[in-house]
Each structure stands twice: as C-alpha cells, then as structure tokens.
Scaffold this motif. Structure first.
Motif, PDB file in Angstrom:
ATOM      1  N   GLY A  52       0.863   5.003  -4.527  1.00  0.00           N
ATOM      2  CA  GLY A  52      -0.215   5.249  -5.476  1.00  0.00           C
ATOM      3  C   GLY A  52      -1.162   4.066  -5.599  1.00  0.00           C
ATOM      4  N   ALA A  53      -2.283   4.284  -6.272  1.00  0.00           N
ATOM      5  CA  ALA A  53      -3.322   3.267  -6.424  1.00  0.00           C
ATOM      6  C   ALA A  53      -2.807   2.077  -7.222  1.00  0.00           C
ATOM      7  CB  ALA A  53      -4.536   3.869  -7.114  1.00  0.00           C
ATOM      8  N   LEU A  54      -3.095   0.870  -6.729  1.00  0.00           N
ATOM      9  CA  LEU A  54      -2.731  -0.326  -7.487  1.00  0.00           C
ATOM     10  C   LEU A  54      -3.505  -0.393  -8.799  1.00  0.00           C
ATOM     11  CD1 LEU A  54      -2.370  -3.121  -4.789  1.00  0.00           C
ATOM     12  CD2 LEU A  54      -0.585  -2.178  -6.245  1.00  0.00           C
ATOM     13  N   ASP A  55      -4.724   0.108  -8.805  1.00  0.00           N
ATOM     14  CA  ASP A  55      -5.498   0.222 -10.052  1.00  0.00           C
ATOM     15  C   ASP A  55      -5.664   1.714 -10.335  1.00  0.00           C
ATOM     16  OD1 ASP A  55      -7.228   0.224 -12.160  1.00  0.00           O
ATOM     17  OD2 ASP A  55      -8.689  -1.156 -11.273  1.00  0.00           O
ATOM     18  N   ASP A  72      -9.689  16.567 -10.808  1.00  0.00           N
ATOM     19  CA  ASP A  72      -8.414  16.277 -11.444  1.00  0.00           C
ATOM     20  C   ASP A  72      -8.188  14.769 -11.348  1.00  0.00           C
ATOM     21  OD1 ASP A  72      -5.545  17.739 -12.167  1.00  0.00           O
ATOM     22  OD2 ASP A  72      -5.304  15.799 -11.174  1.00  0.00           O
ATOM     23  N   GLU A  73      -7.657  14.157 -12.395  1.00  0.00           N
ATOM     24  CA  GLU A  73      -7.508  12.703 -12.397  1.00  0.00           C
ATOM     25  C   GLU A  73      -6.494  12.208 -11.383  1.00  0.00           C
ATOM     26  OE1 GLU A  73      -7.061  11.210 -16.431  1.00  0.00           O
ATOM     27  OE2 GLU A  73      -8.590  12.637 -17.084  1.00  0.00           O
ATOM     28  N   ASP A  74      -5.680  13.099 -10.829  1.00  0.00           N
ATOM     29  CA  ASP A  74      -4.706  12.719  -9.817  1.00  0.00           C
ATOM     30  C   ASP A  74      -5.221  12.999  -8.413  1.00  0.00           C
ATOM     31  OD1 ASP A  74      -2.226  11.628  -9.073  1.00  0.00           O
ATOM     32  OD2 ASP A  74      -1.390  13.616  -8.738  1.00  0.00           O
ATOM     33  N   ALA A  75      -6.487  13.378  -8.280  1.00  0.00           N
ATOM     34  CA  ALA A  75      -7.038  13.611  -6.947  1.00  0.00           C
ATOM     35  C   ALA A  75      -6.988  12.321  -6.133  1.00  0.00           C
ATOM     36  CB  ALA A  75      -8.473  14.123  -7.046  1.00  0.00           C
ATOM     37  N   ALA A  76      -6.847  12.460  -4.825  1.00  0.00           N
ATOM     38  CA  ALA A  76      -6.728  11.289  -3.953  1.00  0.00           C
ATOM     39  C   ALA A  76      -8.099  10.691  -3.674  1.00  0.00           C
ATOM     40  CB  ALA A  76      -6.049  11.681  -2.647  1.00  0.00           C
ATOM     41  N   GLY A  77      -8.123   9.364  -3.556  1.00  0.00           N
ATOM     42  CA  GLY A  77      -9.312   8.628  -3.154  1.00  0.00           C
ATOM     43  C   GLY A  77      -8.929   7.599  -2.112  1.00  0.00           C
ATOM     44  N   ILE A  78      -9.859   6.739  -1.765  1.00  0.00           N
ATOM     45  CA  ILE A  78      -9.615   5.689  -0.778  1.00  0.00           C
ATOM     46  C   ILE A  78      -9.552   4.352  -1.493  1.00  0.00           C
ATOM     47  CG2 ILE A  78     -10.457   4.532   1.300  1.00  0.00           C
ATOM     48  CD1 ILE A  78     -11.934   7.105   2.009  1.00  0.00           C
ATOM     49  N   GLU A  79      -8.439   3.644  -1.336  1.00  0.00           N
ATOM     50  CA  GLU A  79      -8.288   2.290  -1.878  1.00  0.00           C
ATOM     51  C   GLU A  79      -8.688   1.301  -0.794  1.00  0.00           C
ATOM     52  OE1 GLU A  79      -4.877   0.725  -4.506  1.00  0.00           O
ATOM     53  OE2 GLU A  79      -4.340   0.050  -2.474  1.00  0.00           O
ATOM     54  N   ILE A  80      -9.637   0.432  -1.121  1.00  0.00           N
ATOM     55  CA  ILE A  80     -10.187  -0.527  -0.163  1.00  0.00           C
ATOM     56  C   ILE A  80      -9.890  -1.928  -0.666  1.00  0.00           C
ATOM     57  CG2 ILE A  80     -12.274  -1.289   1.043  1.00  0.00           C
ATOM     58  CD1 ILE A  80     -13.373   1.599  -0.062  1.00  0.00           C
ATOM     59  N   GLN A  81      -9.222  -2.741   0.164  1.00  0.00           N
ATOM     60  CA  GLN A  81      -8.841  -4.066  -0.310  1.00  0.00           C
ATOM     61  C   GLN A  81      -9.251  -5.197   0.629  1.00  0.00           C
ATOM     62  OE1 GLN A  81      -4.633  -3.545  -0.925  1.00  0.00           O
ATOM     63  NE2 GLN A  81      -4.121  -3.994   1.197  1.00  0.00           N
ATOM     64  N   ILE A  82      -9.804  -4.868   1.793  1.00  0.00           N
ATOM     65  CA  ILE A  82     -10.348  -5.884   2.691  1.00  0.00           C
ATOM     66  C   ILE A  82     -11.740  -5.425   3.099  1.00  0.00           C
ATOM     67  CG2 ILE A  82     -10.089  -7.104   4.890  1.00  0.00           C
ATOM     68  CD1 ILE A  82      -7.102  -6.878   4.591  1.00  0.00           C
ATOM     69  N   SER A  94       1.079 -12.087  -1.253  1.00  0.00           N
ATOM     70  CA  SER A  94       1.078 -10.918  -2.133  1.00  0.00           C
ATOM     71  C   SER A  94       0.473  -9.714  -1.418  1.00  0.00           C
ATOM     72  CB  SER A  94       0.288 -11.217  -3.407  1.00  0.00           C
ATOM     73  OG  SER A  94       0.840 -12.332  -4.090  1.00  0.00           O
ATOM     74  N   ASN A  95       0.996  -8.527  -1.720  1.00  0.00           N
ATOM     75  CA  ASN A  95       0.490  -7.296  -1.098  1.00  0.00           C
ATOM     76  C   ASN A  95       0.890  -6.105  -1.967  1.00  0.00           C
ATOM     77  OD1 ASN A  95       3.270  -6.794  -0.464  1.00  0.00           O
ATOM     78  ND2 ASN A  95       3.037  -7.944   1.441  1.00  0.00           N
ATOM     79  N   ARG A  96       0.718  -4.899  -1.436  1.00  0.00           N
ATOM     80  CA  ARG A  96       1.039  -3.698  -2.199  1.00  0.00           C
ATOM     81  C   ARG A  96       2.524  -3.591  -2.511  1.00  0.00           C
ATOM     82  NH1 ARG A  96      -1.783   0.766  -3.046  1.00  0.00           N
ATOM     83  NH2 ARG A  96       0.135   1.917  -2.688  1.00  0.00           N
ATOM     84  N   TYR A  97       3.367  -4.266  -1.767  1.00  0.00           N
ATOM     85  CA  TYR A  97       4.812  -4.220  -2.030  1.00  0.00           C
ATOM     86  C   TYR A  97       5.190  -5.112  -3.210  1.00  0.00           C
ATOM     87  CZ  TYR A  97       4.948  -1.946   2.507  1.00  0.00           C
ATOM     88  OH  TYR A  97       4.735  -1.078   3.544  1.00  0.00           O
ATOM     89  N   GLY A  98       4.614  -6.295  -3.247  1.00  0.00           N
ATOM     90  CA  GLY A  98       4.950  -7.203  -4.329  1.00  0.00           C
ATOM     91  C   GLY A  98       3.980  -8.360  -4.394  1.00  0.00           C
ATOM     92  N   MET A 141       5.208  -4.162  -6.926  1.00  0.00           N
ATOM     93  CA  MET A 141       3.981  -3.396  -7.084  1.00  0.00           C
ATOM     94  C   MET A 141       4.189  -1.958  -6.616  1.00  0.00           C
ATOM     95  SD  MET A 141       2.171  -5.643  -8.629  1.00  0.00           S
ATOM     96  CE  MET A 141       0.468  -5.090  -8.607  1.00  0.00           C
ATOM     97  N   ARG A 142       3.127  -1.217  -6.342  1.00  0.00           N
ATOM     98  CA  ARG A 142       3.236   0.230  -6.161  1.00  0.00           C
ATOM     99  C   ARG A 142       4.044   0.638  -4.937  1.00  0.00           C
ATOM    100  NH1 ARG A 142       1.742   3.303 -10.496  1.00  0.00           N
ATOM    101  NH2 ARG A 142       1.747   4.981  -8.981  1.00  0.00           N
ATOM    102  N   ASP A 143       4.071  -0.174  -3.895  1.00  0.00           N
ATOM    103  CA  ASP A 143       4.856   0.156  -2.705  1.00  0.00           C
ATOM    104  C   ASP A 143       6.236  -0.489  -2.729  1.00  0.00           C
ATOM    105  OD1 ASP A 143       3.066   1.861  -1.562  1.00  0.00           O
ATOM    106  OD2 ASP A 143       2.222   0.415  -0.153  1.00  0.00           O
ATOM    107  N   ALA A 144       6.675  -0.916  -3.908  1.00  0.00           N
ATOM    108  CA  ALA A 144       7.979  -1.569  -4.019  1.00  0.00           C
ATOM    109  C   ALA A 144       9.090  -0.667  -3.512  1.00  0.00           C
ATOM    110  CB  ALA A 144       8.247  -1.943  -5.475  1.00  0.00           C
ATOM    111  N   GLN A 145      10.064  -1.290  -2.853  1.00  0.00           N
ATOM    112  CA  GLN A 145      11.250  -0.523  -2.470  1.00  0.00           C
ATOM    113  C   GLN A 145      11.992  -0.103  -3.730  1.00  0.00           C
ATOM    114  OE1 GLN A 145      12.910  -3.647  -0.066  1.00  0.00           O
ATOM    115  NE2 GLN A 145      14.369  -4.256  -1.642  1.00  0.00           N
ATOM    116  N   PRO A 146      12.746   0.989  -3.670  1.00  0.00           N
ATOM    117  CA  PRO A 146      13.365   1.516  -4.897  1.00  0.00           C
ATOM    118  C   PRO A 146      14.611   0.775  -5.356  1.00  0.00           C
ATOM    119  CG  PRO A 146      13.843   2.945  -3.038  1.00  0.00           C
ATOM    120  CD  PRO A 146      12.884   1.919  -2.531  1.00  0.00           C
TER     121      PRO A 146
END
Length: 329
Positions: free
Chosen positions: A30-33, A47-57, A217-221, A259-264
């Motif tokens: 999911g989106a970090l923001d 719908d507020e859960d519709a998918a978008g594109i997350e751009i970080q670079i 730091s990245n989407r995992y942590g 963060m959002r891609d954290a392992q469970p």
C-alpha cells in the motif's frame, strides 16, 4: 490511458493496502502516504481505495494516450502538463498526447519525498488478495508485481465524468495537520512490548533525541540513526508478528521503523510503534532528514485517527461542493 516515458526506480502501483493477508504471511503493502492517495482519489470522485502510482525517484514523465482527468498529490514536484505549471494537490484534465512532467521535490512550507499520480477511475490492474498494491518481494500485484518501466502502459477504470474539465485542489494535510517537536517534524509513538526492558538512557534518547533517516531506508523499513538504544540486559525473542509502524531495535541499537512492505514477522525487540495516523508523515520524510518521536497514549492515538478522518470528510465535502456531486460515505 497513460504511457510511462521516463521514471526512476521504484515507481509502483499502490492502493491503501492488502488487509487481512498477514495470516498467510503476506504483508500489507500500500501507499506509504495513504492520506495523499486518498486525497487524490477524492479530488477525482474515485473510491478512496482506488489504485494510483507512487513515485519516489525523480524525474518522472508520462504521456496521456487518451483524454482523462488526473490528480497529483504528495510532494510538490513542480509538475507541468506540457508547458502548463500545475499546483501541488491539484486536479487537472489532460488531452491525448499531452505529457506530464514531475521534477525533484521542492523544499518549502513542508518537505516530502513521494508524489502520487491518480487517474479518474483509478489505475486498472488485477486485484490480488483483495488489493491492487504492488508487492515486489513476492512479485505480485500492481503491474506484473514489479516497478514501472519506460514504455509501460496503464489503463484507468470507469471515471466519474461530472464537471470533467474543472481544475481545483486541496490544501495539503501537512499544512492543515502540522505536528512538530521544536523546529523538526515529528510522529507520535506508543511504547511497545519490550519498552520496559530498555535503560532509562535509552528511554530519554527515544523521546528527546533527533533521529536521522538514513539512505538505507526504503518501503520495507526506515533505518534511523541516533543515540544507540540499549537494553538493560540482552534481549532474546522468538520471531513474532509485526505490522507497519513497529519500531524494532537490532543489536547495534539503531532503530528500524517497519513500513508498508514490512515482512509479517521478525525477531528484534520492539521499543515502540508509530501510530497509524502518523505513518504517512514518516513515509514522506526525505532521506537525510531529521525527525523526533513524541510519546503518546492510546486515547490520543485514537483521537489522532479521528482527526485524520475529519480531514478526509472535510476534503470530500469541499470537493462535492465544488463539483456538485452527491455521495454517501
């Protein structure tokens, strides 16, 4: 609907996350923001859960292959549509053939590191386990389970075409819901399971020191750098379930915020957890920036979530008023 012309690494399709899959060992993604993504969808009547594109670079460039309405939220990237400058947190209509450009995030009234491109109707990719979010570790979701590349084409779902050609925007939540500790941005934190096993010096550092977001730091942590957080005696724990926001402390004493891609699951002890209502703030913290932790209570964490919900409700009200839409939520 759009073709990716130029992109840095790690631009991905994301929605608000994959709920209910932890029991299968699948993280939420999911989106970090998620607040920026929800606002972009509100601007479009999605719908507020519709998918978008997350751009970080950056830079990022996309060509519209059909007429559509879109919104840009998150970081202020000096966006342009051909030669037309676009304000941040803005909804705009594009014609087929026009090119959207996003440059490096500006530093100003608020600092952010990720931008979100939302399309009227949402980015249309298959759902996997109830979500369109990209999970790169498992190579599923999003577009073929991977980051976007030049030449990729993405479709949008059916759009709300009411007042299609109206352009307008929202005030960013970083301005409407500021949270600072001294002159630095902050996030609120609850003590976690192993908190009492750390020294008084570690407790003092956690709440009073400045923490730097490192390049690791990245989407995992988010790996932070500051005064080492040391336990009273060495802590040994079995691997156990973790969720985004948990602050783990490896043996070197430098905390990692999941963060959002954290392992469970993970085995490092937990000293705290960033409350859900503030995780977007951390997700927008640029590499090299400094943050502070503010100790909070369960009741205050619930109140913070309610404040965020009120901000979203007000955004919906303003957009509905502007567009003449009628919706129930």
């Amino acid at each position: 609907m759009i073709e990716i012309v130029t992109t840095g690494a790690l631009a991905t399709v994301q929605d608000r996350g994959r709920d209910g899959a932890l029991k299968w060992g699948v993280g939420s993604s999911g989106a970090l923001d998620d607040l920026a993504l929800a606002a972009g969808n509100i601007l479009l009547g999605n719908d507020e859960d519709a998918a978008g594109i997350e751009i970080q670079i950056f830079p990022f460039q996309a060509r519209f292959t059909a007429d559509c309405v879109f919104a840009i939220t998150g970081a202020d990237c000096a966006a342009t549509l051909d030669d037309l400058p676009l304000p941040p947190w803005w909804r705009q209509t594009a014609k087929a053939g026009q090119i959207l450009n996003l440059g490096l995030p500006r530093q100003g009234a608020w600092s952010a590191s990720r931008a979100y491109l939302c399309l009227g109707g949402g980015v249309d990719v298959p759902q996997v386990l109830g979500s369109r979010s990209t999970q790169m570790r498992g190579a599923f979701g999003g577009l073929d389970g991977r980051a976007l590349r030049s030449g990729d084409r993405l479709r949008a779902g059916p759009a709300n075409n009411a007042t299609k050609h109206v352009s307008f925007g929202l005030s960013p939540p970083a301005l409407d819901l500021p949270l600072m500790a001294g002159d630095l941005p902050a996030v609120r934190v609850l003590p976690a399971a192993e908190y009492d096993q750390y020294t008084e010096a570690a407790h003092h550092a956690l709440w009073n020191d400045v923490w730097r977001v490192t390049p690791q730091s990245n989407r995992y942590g988010y790996r932070l750098e500051g005064t080492p957080l040391l336990p009273v005696t060495p802590i040994e724990t079995r691997s156990h379930g973790i969720v985004p926001g948990v602050i783990q402390v490896p043996p070197n004493g430098q905390p990692i915020v999941q963060m959002r891609d954290a392992q469970p699951s993970g085995g490092y002890p937990k000293i705290g957890v960033v409350i859900a209502a503030d995780l977007w703030r951390l997700g927008q913290a640029p590499i090299g920036s400094r943050i502070r932790f503010i100790r909070t209570s369960w009741d205050d964490a619930i109140a913070a979530g309610e404040q965020t919900a009120r901000w979203l409700a007000e955004a919906r009200r303003l957009v509905d008023l502007h567009c003449g839409w009628t919706r129930s939520h």
